[in-house]
Write a protein that holds these residues in place. Structure first.
Motif, PDB file in Angstrom:
ATOM      1  N   LEU A   9      10.294   2.591   1.539  1.00 41.73           N
ATOM      2  CA  LEU A   9       9.493   3.147   0.200  1.00 41.73           C
ATOM      3  C   LEU A   9       9.599   4.257  -0.031  1.00 41.73           C
ATOM      4  N   GLN A  13       4.518   7.243  -4.636  1.00 44.37           N
ATOM      5  CA  GLN A  13       4.397   6.235  -5.852  1.00 44.37           C
ATOM      6  C   GLN A  13       2.915   5.878  -5.965  1.00 44.37           C
ATOM      7  N   VAL A  15       0.649   3.029  -5.112  1.00 39.81           N
ATOM      8  CA  VAL A  15       0.682   1.872  -4.302  1.00 39.81           C
ATOM      9  C   VAL A  15      -0.690   0.926  -4.141  1.00 39.81           C
ATOM     10  N   ASP A 143       3.269   0.916  -8.744  1.00 39.62           N
ATOM     11  CA  ASP A 143       4.795   0.706  -8.454  1.00 39.62           C
ATOM     12  C   ASP A 143       5.156  -0.444  -7.375  1.00 39.62           C
ATOM     13  N   ALA A 144       4.189  -0.542  -6.517  1.00 45.51           N
ATOM     14  CA  ALA A 144       4.482  -1.451  -5.177  1.00 45.51           C
ATOM     15  C   ALA A 144       3.315  -1.795  -4.730  1.00 45.51           C
ATOM     16  N   TYR A 145       3.409  -3.057  -3.885  1.00 44.78           N
ATOM     17  CA  TYR A 145       2.253  -3.558  -3.068  1.00 44.78           C
ATOM     18  C   TYR A 145       2.624  -3.536  -1.651  1.00 44.78           C
ATOM     19  N   ASP A 168       7.457  -5.336  -6.403  1.00 45.67           N
ATOM     20  CA  ASP A 168       8.152  -5.102  -4.959  1.00 45.67           C
ATOM     21  C   ASP A 168       7.071  -4.952  -3.913  1.00 45.67           C
ATOM     22  N   TYR A 170       5.925  -4.656   0.161  1.00 44.01           N
ATOM     23  CA  TYR A 170       6.532  -3.935   1.566  1.00 44.01           C
ATOM     24  C   TYR A 170       5.289  -4.470   2.567  1.00 44.01           C
TER      25      TYR A 170
END
Ligand code: ADP
Ligand code: X15
Length: 400
Positions: A9, A13, A15, A143-145, A168, A170
């Motif tokens: 990652l 960002q 998150v 932007d991401a989980y 997305d 992670y």
């Protein structure tokens, strides 16, 4: 390992991070425990790397005394990471979205208990959960989980299985290390006797897993709520609710057939308590199960004779797995079963795993060290499910 981790990652960002901060609650006060220590490592790394961080977590179950807000959790987490942690009393409402939009690099915001949202429960397919308003609303803000909640990954709830299907996803550091440790443990082969100590309040979880572990485990030593349910099935007048208790009858309805068939098919693998402890005039009192004619009191621990019977079995074991406390060990009077069994494990050189957010607390509380055990997991139900070789649904969706 096939999931993406924090190494994959890019820094800085926005998150959404799912932790498992589910904790014991005593008289409305959330008790600090190892889950905070462990997740603090993940959050500190994200802070240092300049992410804008919102935290999702659950606490307790609706209708239970431990079903409380995450406001106290935010303060405890702040102490552990030595950094400010904000809290908003909504999970995805307008104020939560406003506070999320305000996040700057290195900020941490804890959102309200996921189980206070209608969409979180019950367990449903990840596809269904991914389409809920809860998941759809929050997914658009990040932007991401990141899922760090290995210990809740056996539940198909929206905050655990919905997001990876629409953004997305992670694995956090705790997810990564617990997954590696528990998968390696599940693959271990033992030549000698394998024993599993089964207790705690979540009898449904452990009984389900016991039915899948009868080839791997030679001896199940029973205590806690599950132990009383097994005694009930064996014909003793215990294992049902009295007074205001709400621990036995519902779980008996759900599991009585499984328990009866386990007793019928695997009686020689199951060791039941021979005595139980209760409160009498403020003191601990014990009673042999053979002498119980009618359940008039709540049994809060296994008795001393039971510990004397379980200890040599542990001494003769090559591996011992613990899931759930044998009694209400938080009250010292009812710690004899749990502390006695943990001490017996610590005194031998067997391979051992102690799991569960509650049960692992007993180690420190009763003067033992974690390094006296092979592995101390902050996961309970998830680790024993992994022992059966089954994939956890929350891990599976990360691996897509
Ligand atoms: N007989 C009992 N009556 C009430 N509570 C019990 C009893 N035996 C064990 N417990 C409680 O079980 C809790 C642990 O249960 P559980 O949540 O199933 O395990 P874990 O969180 O460790 O996976 C302990 O906090 C202990 O107080
Ligand atoms: O504490 C947990 O599980 P555990 O008690 O089996 O370790 C997890 O947070 C899952 O909680 P739940 O069993 O209420 O779904």
């Amino acid at each position: 390992m096939t999931f993406q981790t924090l190494d994959d990652l890019d820094d800085g960002q926005r998150v959404l991070v799912r932790l498992d901060l589910n904790s014991p609650v005593e008289d409305g006060t959330v008790q600090d425990n190892r889950r905070f220590d462990r997740h603090a490592e993940t959050i500190s790394e994200l802070v240092d790397r300049g992410f804008e961080i919102a935290v999702l977590a659950h606490q307790g179950r609706p209708g239970r005394d431990d079903f409380v807000s995450l406001e106290q959790h935010a303060d405890i987490l702040a102490d552990h990471i030595d950094h400010d942690v904000d809290f908003v009393d909504e999970t995805y409402g307008p104020q939560a979205i406003h506070d999320i939009a305000d996040l700057d690099s290195g900020d941490v915001l804890v959102l309200e208990n996921t189980r206070m949202c209608d969409d979180e429960l019950p367990e449903e397919d990840p596809e269904i959960k991914s389409q809920t308003e809860f998941v759809q609303t929050l997914a658009g803000e990040f932007d991401a989980y990141i899922n760090d909640a290995y210990s809740a990954a056996h539940r198909s709830h929206a905050s655990l299985v919905g997001f990876p299907l629409v953004m997305d996803a992670y694995a956090g550091r705790v997810m990564e290390t617990e997954y590696e440790a528990n998968t390696a443990i599940a693959e271990k082969e033992f030549d000698g006797q394998v024993t599993m100590v089964v207790g705690g309040t979540k009898a449904t979880d452990v009984i389900d897993v016991m039915t899948h572990l009868d080839e791997k485990v030679d001896d199940f030593l029973l205590g806690g709520i599950a132990g009383e349910l097994f005694l009930r099935a064996a014909g003793y007048p215990v294992g049902y609710d009295i007074d205001d208790a709400n621990l036995y009858d519902e779980q008996w309805e759900e599991n009585s057939e499984k328990i009866e068939s386990m007793l019928e098919d695997h009686r020689d693998q199951i060791t039941l308590a021979v005595d139980l402890a209760y409160e009498d005039d403020g003191d601990r009192a014990e009673q042999a199960v053979d002498d119980i004619e009618e359940k008039r009191v709540s049994y809060l621990d296994v008795g001393s004779e039971t510990v004397m019977e379980y200890s040599p079995i542990i001494r003769d074991s090559e591996a011992v797995f613990v899931k759930g406390a044998l009694g209400m060990f938080e009250d010292e009077r009812f710690s004899v079963g749990t502390a006695g069994v943990l001490e017996a494990i610590a005194d031998t050189d067997c391979f051992s795993v102690v799991g569960g957010g509650d049960t692992s607390r007993a180690i420190e509380m009763y003067g033992m060290e974690e390094d006296e055990f092979g592995h101390v997991s902050i996961a309970g139900g998830a680790y024993i499910r992994a022992l059966t070789g089954a994939e956890l649904v929350g891990v599976e969706v990360l691996q897509r």
